[in-house]
Design a protein around this motif. Structure first.
Motif, short mmCIF file in Angstrom:
data_model
loop_
_atom_site.label_atom_id
_atom_site.label_comp_id
_atom_site.label_asym_id
_atom_site.label_seq_id
_atom_site.Cartn_x
_atom_site.Cartn_y
_atom_site.Cartn_z
N PHE A 24 1.00 -1.31 -0.05
CA PHE A 24 0.13 0.07 0.11
C PHE A 24 0.92 1.19 0.02
N SER A 25 1.81 1.23 0.89
CA SER A 25 2.62 2.29 1.06
C SER A 25 3.45 2.73 -0.48
N ALA A 26 3.68 1.47 -1.38
CA ALA A 26 4.41 1.43 -2.46
C ALA A 26 3.20 2.06 -3.75
N GLY A 27 1.79 2.39 -3.48
CA GLY A 27 1.21 2.69 -4.36
C GLY A 27 0.12 1.48 -4.87
N GLN A 230 11.57 0.41 -6.25
CA GLN A 230 11.42 1.20 -7.42
C GLN A 230 9.97 1.53 -7.37
N PHE A 231 9.06 1.01 -7.29
CA PHE A 231 7.45 1.31 -7.13
C PHE A 231 7.54 2.46 -6.14
N THR A 232 8.15 2.46 -4.85
CA THR A 232 7.97 3.43 -3.98
C THR A 232 8.52 4.89 -4.40
N TYR A 233 9.81 4.87 -5.11
CA TYR A 233 10.19 6.22 -5.87
C TYR A 233 9.31 6.54 -6.94
N ILE A 239 12.27 7.31 -11.49
CA ILE A 239 12.49 5.98 -12.18
C ILE A 239 13.86 5.61 -11.42
N PHE A 240 13.77 4.82 -10.61
CA PHE A 240 14.87 4.19 -9.85
C PHE A 240 15.61 3.26 -10.69
N VAL A 241 16.64 3.57 -10.97
CA VAL A 241 17.67 2.49 -11.83
C VAL A 241 18.75 1.83 -10.93
N ARG A 242 18.69 0.67 -11.01
CA ARG A 242 19.92 -0.02 -10.35
C ARG A 242 21.08 -0.04 -11.24
N CYS A 243 22.24 -0.03 -10.66
CA CYS A 243 23.48 -0.17 -11.39
C CYS A 243 24.68 -0.35 -10.46
#
Length: 354
Positions: A24-27, A230-233, A239-243
Protein backbone atom coordinates in the motif's frame (compact mmCIF):
# COMPACT_ATOMS: atom_id res chain seq x y z
CA UNK A 1 -2.45 2.02 -10.90
CA UNK A 2 -0.81 -0.96 -9.21
CA UNK A 3 -2.24 -4.10 -7.62
CA UNK A 4 -1.02 -7.28 -5.94
CA UNK A 5 -2.18 -10.89 -5.84
CA UNK A 6 -2.71 -12.93 -2.70
CA UNK A 7 -3.77 -16.57 -2.53
CA UNK A 8 -5.80 -17.66 0.46
CA UNK A 9 -4.31 -19.97 3.05
CA UNK A 10 -0.72 -19.65 1.79
CA UNK A 11 0.64 -17.30 4.46
CA UNK A 12 0.02 -16.36 8.06
CA UNK A 13 -2.28 -13.49 8.98
CA UNK A 14 0.68 -11.41 10.20
CA UNK A 15 2.64 -12.01 6.98
CA UNK A 16 -0.41 -11.12 4.91
CA UNK A 17 -1.04 -7.86 6.77
CA UNK A 18 2.64 -6.83 6.68
CA UNK A 19 2.81 -7.40 2.92
CA UNK A 20 -0.40 -5.50 2.24
CA UNK A 21 0.78 -2.52 4.31
CA UNK A 22 4.15 -2.52 2.57
CA UNK A 23 2.61 -2.61 -0.89
CA UNK A 24 0.00 0.00 0.00
CA UNK A 25 2.85 2.38 0.85
CA UNK A 26 4.29 1.67 -2.62
CA UNK A 27 1.05 2.71 -4.33
CA UNK A 28 -0.98 -0.52 -4.47
CA UNK A 29 -4.72 -0.08 -4.17
CA UNK A 30 -6.09 -3.40 -5.46
CA UNK A 31 -5.78 -7.01 -4.28
CA UNK A 32 -6.57 -9.87 -6.63
CA UNK A 33 -7.48 -13.26 -5.18
CA UNK A 34 -9.12 -16.47 -6.35
CA UNK A 35 -12.30 -18.08 -5.07
CA UNK A 36 -11.97 -21.25 -7.11
CA UNK A 37 -12.34 -23.04 -3.81
CA UNK A 38 -10.90 -26.52 -3.20
CA UNK A 39 -13.53 -29.14 -2.51
CA UNK A 40 -11.83 -30.37 0.68
CA UNK A 41 -12.09 -27.39 3.04
CA UNK A 42 -14.37 -24.56 1.87
CA UNK A 43 -15.05 -23.37 5.43
CA UNK A 44 -11.37 -22.54 5.91
CA UNK A 45 -11.38 -20.67 2.60
CA UNK A 46 -14.31 -18.49 3.70
CA UNK A 47 -12.56 -17.76 6.99
CA UNK A 48 -9.36 -16.75 5.17
CA UNK A 49 -11.33 -14.55 2.75
CA UNK A 50 -12.98 -12.70 5.62
CA UNK A 51 -9.59 -12.15 7.29
CA UNK A 52 -8.18 -10.78 4.05
CA UNK A 53 -11.23 -8.56 3.61
CA UNK A 54 -10.90 -7.15 7.13
CA UNK A 55 -7.26 -6.17 6.56
CA UNK A 56 -7.91 -4.73 3.09
CA UNK A 57 -10.86 -2.65 4.32
CA UNK A 58 -8.88 -1.32 7.27
CA UNK A 59 -5.90 -0.35 5.13
CA UNK A 60 -8.00 0.96 2.25
CA UNK A 61 -7.60 -1.51 -0.60
CA UNK A 62 -10.11 -3.08 -2.97
CA UNK A 63 -10.40 -6.85 -3.42
CA UNK A 64 -11.24 -8.31 -6.81
CA UNK A 65 -12.03 -12.03 -6.49
CA UNK A 66 -11.99 -14.51 -9.34
CA UNK A 67 -14.81 -17.03 -9.06
CA UNK A 68 -16.83 -19.60 -10.98
CA UNK A 69 -20.57 -20.31 -10.73
CA UNK A 70 -19.80 -23.26 -8.42
CA UNK A 71 -17.95 -20.98 -5.99
CA UNK A 72 -21.24 -19.62 -4.63
CA UNK A 73 -22.18 -22.96 -3.08
CA UNK A 74 -18.84 -23.23 -1.27
CA UNK A 75 -19.20 -19.67 0.00
CA UNK A 76 -22.61 -20.51 1.44
CA UNK A 77 -24.29 -17.86 -0.72
CA UNK A 78 -26.62 -17.55 -3.67
CA UNK A 79 -25.59 -15.44 -6.65
CA UNK A 80 -28.35 -13.01 -5.72
CA UNK A 81 -26.50 -12.41 -2.43
CA UNK A 82 -23.39 -11.02 -4.08
CA UNK A 83 -23.69 -7.81 -2.11
CA UNK A 84 -23.07 -9.90 1.03
CA UNK A 85 -19.48 -10.26 -0.16
CA UNK A 86 -19.05 -6.52 0.26
CA UNK A 87 -19.52 -7.02 3.99
CA UNK A 88 -16.58 -9.43 3.81
CA UNK A 89 -14.42 -6.78 2.10
CA UNK A 90 -14.78 -8.00 -1.49
CA UNK A 91 -15.45 -5.02 -3.77
CA UNK A 92 -15.48 -6.73 -7.17
CA UNK A 93 -15.82 -10.09 -8.92
CA UNK A 94 -13.99 -11.42 -11.95
CA UNK A 95 -16.41 -13.58 -13.91
CA UNK A 96 -15.67 -15.77 -16.91
CA UNK A 97 -17.15 -18.96 -18.31
CA UNK A 98 -20.47 -20.15 -16.93
CA UNK A 99 -22.14 -16.79 -16.30
CA UNK A 100 -24.99 -15.58 -18.50
CA UNK A 101 -25.25 -11.94 -19.68
CA UNK A 102 -28.22 -11.46 -17.34
CA UNK A 103 -26.29 -12.80 -14.34
CA UNK A 104 -23.32 -10.56 -15.13
CA UNK A 105 -25.56 -7.53 -15.58
CA UNK A 106 -27.26 -8.23 -12.24
CA UNK A 107 -23.88 -8.55 -10.51
CA UNK A 108 -22.84 -5.18 -11.94
CA UNK A 109 -25.78 -3.59 -10.13
CA UNK A 110 -24.27 -4.70 -6.82
CA UNK A 111 -20.49 -4.36 -7.24
CA UNK A 112 -17.61 -3.99 -9.68
CA UNK A 113 -17.42 -6.72 -12.34
CA UNK A 114 -14.29 -7.80 -14.20
CA UNK A 115 -14.76 -9.51 -17.57
CA UNK A 116 -12.25 -11.66 -19.45
CA UNK A 117 -10.41 -9.15 -21.65
CA UNK A 118 -9.42 -11.79 -24.21
CA UNK A 119 -12.92 -13.06 -24.99
CA UNK A 120 -15.12 -9.94 -24.97
CA UNK A 121 -16.53 -9.01 -28.38
CA UNK A 122 -19.06 -6.49 -29.66
CA UNK A 123 -21.92 -8.97 -29.66
CA UNK A 124 -21.29 -9.95 -26.04
CA UNK A 125 -21.06 -6.31 -24.97
CA UNK A 126 -24.38 -5.65 -26.73
CA UNK A 127 -25.99 -8.60 -24.94
CA UNK A 128 -24.69 -7.31 -21.61
CA UNK A 129 -25.93 -3.79 -22.30
CA UNK A 130 -29.36 -5.08 -23.30
CA UNK A 131 -29.45 -7.08 -20.06
CA UNK A 132 -28.93 -3.88 -18.06
CA UNK A 133 -25.17 -3.88 -17.48
CA UNK A 134 -23.85 -0.94 -15.44
CA UNK A 135 -20.86 -0.24 -17.70
CA UNK A 136 -19.27 2.21 -15.23
CA UNK A 137 -18.69 -0.74 -12.88
CA UNK A 138 -17.06 -2.97 -15.49
CA UNK A 139 -13.37 -3.63 -16.13
CA UNK A 140 -11.62 -5.90 -18.64
CA UNK A 141 -9.08 -8.19 -16.96
CA UNK A 142 -6.58 -10.30 -18.86
CA UNK A 143 -5.51 -13.72 -17.56
CA UNK A 144 -2.05 -14.62 -16.35
CA UNK A 145 -0.28 -17.66 -17.81
CA UNK A 146 1.68 -19.95 -15.44
CA UNK A 147 2.99 -22.27 -18.17
CA UNK A 148 6.01 -20.95 -20.11
CA UNK A 149 5.41 -20.21 -23.81
CA UNK A 150 1.66 -19.67 -23.33
CA UNK A 151 1.64 -15.94 -22.49
CA UNK A 152 0.08 -13.52 -24.97
CA UNK A 153 1.77 -11.98 -27.98
CA UNK A 154 2.37 -8.33 -27.15
CA UNK A 155 1.35 -6.99 -30.57
CA UNK A 156 -2.02 -8.74 -30.36
CA UNK A 157 -2.28 -7.63 -26.73
CA UNK A 158 -1.73 -3.96 -27.56
CA UNK A 159 -4.25 -4.02 -30.41
CA UNK A 160 -6.77 -5.74 -28.16
CA UNK A 161 -6.34 -3.15 -25.42
CA UNK A 162 -6.88 -0.24 -27.79
CA UNK A 163 -10.21 -1.76 -28.79
CA UNK A 164 -11.26 -2.41 -25.20
CA UNK A 165 -10.47 1.16 -24.22
CA UNK A 166 -12.41 2.42 -27.24
CA UNK A 167 -15.43 0.62 -25.73
CA UNK A 168 -15.03 2.58 -22.51
CA UNK A 169 -13.50 -0.29 -20.53
CA UNK A 170 -10.65 -0.09 -18.04
CA UNK A 171 -7.94 -2.62 -18.99
CA UNK A 172 -6.11 -4.66 -16.33
CA UNK A 173 -3.22 -7.11 -16.86
CA UNK A 174 -0.58 -9.01 -14.88
CA UNK A 175 3.19 -8.92 -14.59
CA UNK A 176 5.21 -11.61 -12.77
CA UNK A 177 6.75 -11.21 -9.34
CA UNK A 178 10.44 -11.81 -8.64
CA UNK A 179 10.65 -13.30 -5.14
CA UNK A 180 7.82 -15.63 -4.10
CA UNK A 181 6.66 -17.27 -7.31
CA UNK A 182 3.37 -19.15 -7.17
CA UNK A 183 3.45 -22.91 -7.61
CA UNK A 184 3.27 -25.48 -8.86
CA UNK A 185 5.48 -24.35 -11.77
CA UNK A 186 7.13 -21.31 -10.13
CA UNK A 187 7.73 -19.77 -13.56
CA UNK A 188 6.06 -16.41 -12.97
CA UNK A 189 2.53 -15.25 -13.73
CA UNK A 190 2.68 -12.79 -16.65
CA UNK A 191 -0.04 -11.85 -19.09
CA UNK A 192 2.35 -11.43 -22.03
CA UNK A 193 5.09 -13.99 -22.56
CA UNK A 194 7.88 -11.46 -23.12
CA UNK A 195 7.54 -10.30 -19.53
CA UNK A 196 8.13 -13.73 -17.99
CA UNK A 197 11.84 -13.10 -17.44
CA UNK A 198 11.79 -9.29 -17.45
CA UNK A 199 12.12 -7.14 -14.34
CA UNK A 200 8.83 -6.45 -12.58
CA UNK A 201 9.13 -2.68 -12.67
CA UNK A 202 10.15 -2.43 -16.33
CA UNK A 203 7.26 -4.75 -17.28
CA UNK A 204 4.90 -2.50 -15.31
CA UNK A 205 6.16 0.62 -17.09
CA UNK A 206 5.80 -1.03 -20.48
CA UNK A 207 2.23 -2.01 -19.65
CA UNK A 208 1.20 1.49 -18.59
CA UNK A 209 3.31 3.54 -21.01
CA UNK A 210 3.25 1.51 -24.21
CA UNK A 211 0.70 -1.32 -24.15
CA UNK A 212 -2.49 0.59 -23.25
CA UNK A 213 -3.05 -0.96 -19.83
CA UNK A 214 -4.79 1.10 -17.13
CA UNK A 215 -4.05 -1.07 -14.10
CA UNK A 216 -1.34 -3.66 -13.49
CA UNK A 217 -1.40 -6.46 -10.92
CA UNK A 218 1.67 -8.37 -9.82
CA UNK A 219 0.54 -11.95 -10.36
CA UNK A 220 2.96 -13.71 -8.01
CA UNK A 221 2.65 -13.19 -4.24
CA UNK A 222 5.99 -11.46 -3.60
CA UNK A 223 8.61 -9.01 -4.87
CA UNK A 224 12.17 -8.19 -3.81
CA UNK A 225 13.01 -5.19 -1.64
CA UNK A 226 14.80 -3.32 -4.44
CA UNK A 227 11.77 -3.87 -6.70
CA UNK A 228 9.57 -2.45 -3.94
CA UNK A 229 11.92 0.53 -3.79
CA UNK A 230 11.40 1.14 -7.51
CA UNK A 231 7.63 1.30 -7.07
CA UNK A 232 8.03 3.51 -3.99
CA UNK A 233 10.21 6.00 -5.87
CA UNK A 234 7.72 6.03 -8.74
CA UNK A 235 5.11 7.46 -6.36
CA UNK A 236 7.07 10.70 -6.80
CA UNK A 237 7.47 10.12 -10.56
CA UNK A 238 11.12 9.07 -10.19
CA UNK A 239 12.45 6.04 -12.11
CA UNK A 240 14.86 4.23 -9.79
CA UNK A 241 17.62 2.56 -11.82
CA UNK A 242 19.83 -0.15 -10.36
CA UNK A 243 23.49 0.07 -11.33
CA UNK A 244 27.01 -1.09 -10.58
CA UNK A 245 29.61 1.64 -10.23
CA UNK A 246 33.38 1.93 -10.22
CA UNK A 247 35.23 3.37 -7.19
CA UNK A 248 34.18 7.00 -7.29
CA UNK A 249 35.86 10.23 -6.30
CA UNK A 250 33.98 12.45 -3.85
CA UNK A 251 32.78 14.71 -6.69
CA UNK A 252 31.70 11.80 -8.90
CA UNK A 253 29.83 10.21 -5.99
CA UNK A 254 28.03 13.47 -5.29
CA UNK A 255 26.93 13.70 -8.92
CA UNK A 256 25.74 10.10 -9.11
CA UNK A 257 23.68 10.41 -5.92
CA UNK A 258 21.63 13.33 -7.25
CA UNK A 259 18.00 13.06 -8.26
CA UNK A 260 18.46 13.52 -12.01
CA UNK A 261 16.13 14.89 -14.66
CA UNK A 262 16.40 14.14 -18.38
CA UNK A 263 16.59 17.24 -20.54
CA UNK A 264 13.47 18.36 -22.37
CA UNK A 265 15.41 18.27 -25.66
CA UNK A 266 16.32 14.56 -25.69
CA UNK A 267 19.52 13.40 -27.36
CA UNK A 268 19.51 10.39 -29.66
CA UNK A 269 22.50 8.61 -28.15
CA UNK A 270 22.43 9.47 -24.43
CA UNK A 271 20.22 10.57 -21.56
CA UNK A 272 21.60 13.92 -20.39
CA UNK A 273 21.15 14.87 -16.75
CA UNK A 274 19.88 18.43 -16.61
CA UNK A 275 20.49 18.35 -12.83
CA UNK A 276 24.19 17.61 -13.15
CA UNK A 277 24.71 20.48 -15.61
CA UNK A 278 23.06 22.97 -13.26
CA UNK A 279 25.22 21.72 -10.41
CA UNK A 280 28.45 21.89 -12.42
CA UNK A 281 27.70 25.40 -13.67
CA UNK A 282 27.36 26.79 -10.15
CA UNK A 283 31.13 26.78 -9.60
CA UNK A 284 34.42 25.14 -10.40
CA UNK A 285 34.10 21.36 -10.49
CA UNK A 286 37.10 19.05 -10.75
CA UNK A 287 36.56 15.77 -12.64
CA UNK A 288 39.97 14.34 -13.43
CA UNK A 289 40.23 12.07 -16.49
CA UNK A 290 40.04 8.32 -15.87
CA UNK A 291 41.47 5.50 -17.99
CA UNK A 292 39.58 5.48 -21.28
CA UNK A 293 36.86 2.79 -21.47
CA UNK A 294 34.27 1.74 -24.07
CA UNK A 295 30.76 3.16 -23.67
CA UNK A 296 28.26 0.33 -24.23
CA UNK A 297 24.52 0.82 -23.85
CA UNK A 298 23.82 1.40 -20.17
CA UNK A 299 27.20 2.97 -19.36
CA UNK A 300 26.96 5.85 -16.88
CA UNK A 301 29.42 8.61 -17.70
CA UNK A 302 30.60 12.01 -16.44
CA UNK A 303 32.37 14.52 -18.68
CA UNK A 304 35.83 15.26 -17.29
CA UNK A 305 37.98 18.41 -17.22
CA UNK A 306 38.96 17.96 -20.89
CA UNK A 307 35.39 18.73 -21.99
CA UNK A 308 35.51 22.40 -21.02
CA UNK A 309 32.10 23.84 -20.21
CA UNK A 310 30.50 20.38 -20.27
CA UNK A 311 32.61 19.15 -17.34
CA UNK A 312 30.40 17.45 -14.72
CA UNK A 313 27.56 16.47 -17.06
CA UNK A 314 26.26 12.99 -16.23
CA UNK A 315 24.90 10.86 -19.05
CA UNK A 316 23.48 7.38 -19.54
CA UNK A 317 24.38 5.79 -22.88
CA UNK A 318 21.47 4.60 -25.03
CA UNK A 319 23.49 2.94 -27.82
CA UNK A 320 27.04 1.64 -28.01
CA UNK A 321 29.47 4.54 -28.39
CA UNK A 322 33.26 4.64 -28.89
CA UNK A 323 35.66 5.50 -26.06
CA UNK A 324 36.27 9.20 -25.50
CA UNK A 325 39.18 10.64 -23.53
CA UNK A 326 36.93 13.51 -22.43
CA UNK A 327 34.32 11.19 -20.88
CA UNK A 328 34.76 9.11 -17.73
CA UNK A 329 32.84 5.82 -17.46
CA UNK A 330 31.85 5.55 -13.78
CA UNK A 331 29.36 2.66 -13.84
CA UNK A 332 26.84 0.55 -15.70
CA UNK A 333 23.07 0.11 -15.48
CA UNK A 334 22.19 -3.41 -14.32
CA UNK A 335 21.25 -5.66 -17.22
CA UNK A 336 17.73 -6.22 -15.84
CA UNK A 337 17.10 -2.46 -15.76
CA UNK A 338 18.29 -1.66 -19.29
CA UNK A 339 14.64 -1.73 -20.51
CA UNK A 340 13.96 1.23 -18.18
CA UNK A 341 16.15 3.54 -20.24
CA UNK A 342 13.55 3.90 -22.99
CA UNK A 343 11.07 4.99 -20.31
CA UNK A 344 13.18 7.98 -19.24
CA UNK A 345 11.38 10.44 -21.49
CA UNK A 346 12.09 14.18 -21.78
CA UNK A 347 11.63 15.79 -18.37
CA UNK A 348 11.52 12.42 -16.55
CA UNK A 349 13.28 12.22 -13.19
CA UNK A 350 15.55 9.26 -12.41
CA UNK A 351 18.01 8.19 -9.74
CA UNK A 352 20.51 5.41 -8.99
CA UNK A 353 21.04 2.95 -6.14
CA UNK A 354 24.09 4.52 -4.49
Amino acid sequence: MLGISLYLGQQSHDELEAYIKKMFSAGCRTIFTSLHIPEDDPALYVSELKKLGEVATRIGMDIIADLSPSSWHHLGLQMEQASELRAWGVTGLRVDYGFTPTQIANLSKQMKVALNASTIDERFLTELTNAGLHIHRVEAWHNFYPRPETGLDDQWFEKRNKWLQSQGLTVVAFVPGDEKLRGPLHKGLPTIERHRHQSVFSAYLEMTNELHVDKVCIGDPGIKEDTLKQFTYYQDDVIFVRCNHIDLTKEESKLLKMNHRNRMDPARDVIRSETSRFYAQKGRIDIKPRPILPRPKGAITIDNNHYGRYVGELQVVLRDLPPDAKVNVIGYVSAEDLPLLKMIHPGQSFSFNV
